[in-house]
Design an enzyme around this catalytic site. Sequence first.
Site, short mmCIF file in Angstrom:
data_model
loop_
_atom_site.label_atom_id
_atom_site.label_comp_id
_atom_site.label_asym_id
_atom_site.label_seq_id
_atom_site.Cartn_x
_atom_site.Cartn_y
_atom_site.Cartn_z
CB SER A 35 -0.96 -0.01 1.18
OG SER A 35 -0.25 -0.10 2.40
CB CYS B 192 -4.68 -7.33 0.30
SG CYS B 192 -3.57 -7.86 1.59
CG HIS C 38 -4.88 -11.41 -2.05
ND1 HIS C 38 -4.39 -10.38 -2.81
CD2 HIS C 38 -4.25 -11.32 -0.86
CE1 HIS C 38 -3.49 -9.70 -2.13
NE2 HIS C 38 -3.39 -10.25 -0.94
CD GLU D 48 -6.42 -10.62 -5.84
OE1 GLU D 48 -7.54 -10.68 -5.28
OE2 GLU D 48 -5.42 -10.17 -5.26
N1 GLN Z 1 1.20 -5.84 3.72
C1 GLN Z 1 0.79 -5.08 2.58
C2 GLN Z 1 0.56 -3.61 2.95
O1 GLN Z 1 0.62 -3.26 4.07
C3 GLN Z 1 -0.48 -5.66 1.97
C4 GLN Z 1 -0.21 -7.07 1.50
C5 GLN Z 1 -1.06 -7.50 0.33
O2 GLN Z 1 -1.64 -6.70 -0.39
N2 GLN Z 1 -1.07 -8.79 0.10
O3 GLN Z 1 0.36 -2.81 2.12
#
Ligand code: GLN
Length: 192
Positions: free
Chosen positions: A48, A77, A174, A176
Site C-alpha cells: 500500500s 488487501c 485476495h 483474485e
Molecule cells: N502488507 C501489505 C501492505 O501493508 C499488503 C499485502 C497484500 O496486499 N497482500 O500494504
Amino acid sequence: MKIGVLALQGDFSEHLSMLKKLGVQAVEVRLPKHLDDLNGLIIPGGESTTIGKLAVAYDLMEPLRQFGTSHAIWGTCAGAIFLSKDARSNQPLLGLMDIKVQRNAFGRQVDSFETDLNIDELMKVSGTPFAYHAVFIRAPLIESVHGNAKALSTLEDGRIVAAQEGHLLATSFHPELTSDTRFHEYFISLAS
Ligand code: GLN
C-alpha cells in the site's frame, strides 16, 4: 460494463484475468484519463505504501477520490488499506471508506494463511450458501467500521475481514488468487 484495475503495482493482472473470465471489459489504469469511461475500479493487493506513492507521483489521488464519490471501487488487501480513512500510519490514503485498518495484522509473510468464510452477501450472486475460501497474505485487519460502513465478513473470533460502504468494498484477502468468481461478480453487481 467496463472495469478498470489500478495497475501501478501489485497483482493487477490476476484481477484482469478474473474480470475477462466473467466476460467483462477490463483495462489497466495508470493515468487519470484511464478512469474516464469506467463503471468501476479495482485496487489490487501489493504494497500500500508503494501504491500510494505512485498514485501521488502520477497525479491520481484527486481523480481517484472524485471517481469514488460516484463509482464502485473495490480494494483487496493493500487496496483496502489505500481506500481507508485510517491506517494508523503516515502514508498516502484515498480516505474514501470510513474504516480503520491495521496493516500486517497477522504477522509476516510466513504467517500468511487460508480459511473458509461465510459471506451472506455472496448469496446474491450464487443463490446458494457455500463457504468462501479466502487467501490472506500479510493481510490487514479491518479494525473497525464507522458511519455507513458495515462489516461483510468476520473470522470466527469476530475480527472483520471484509466491509462495504455503499458502492465501496474492502477485503483483507485476495479473491483474485482463487478460482471462485463470486466476489468479482458481486463487485460487478455494485458497479452496474
Ligand atoms: N502488507 C501489505 C501492505 O501493508 C499488503 C499485502 C497484500 O496486499 N497482500 O500494504
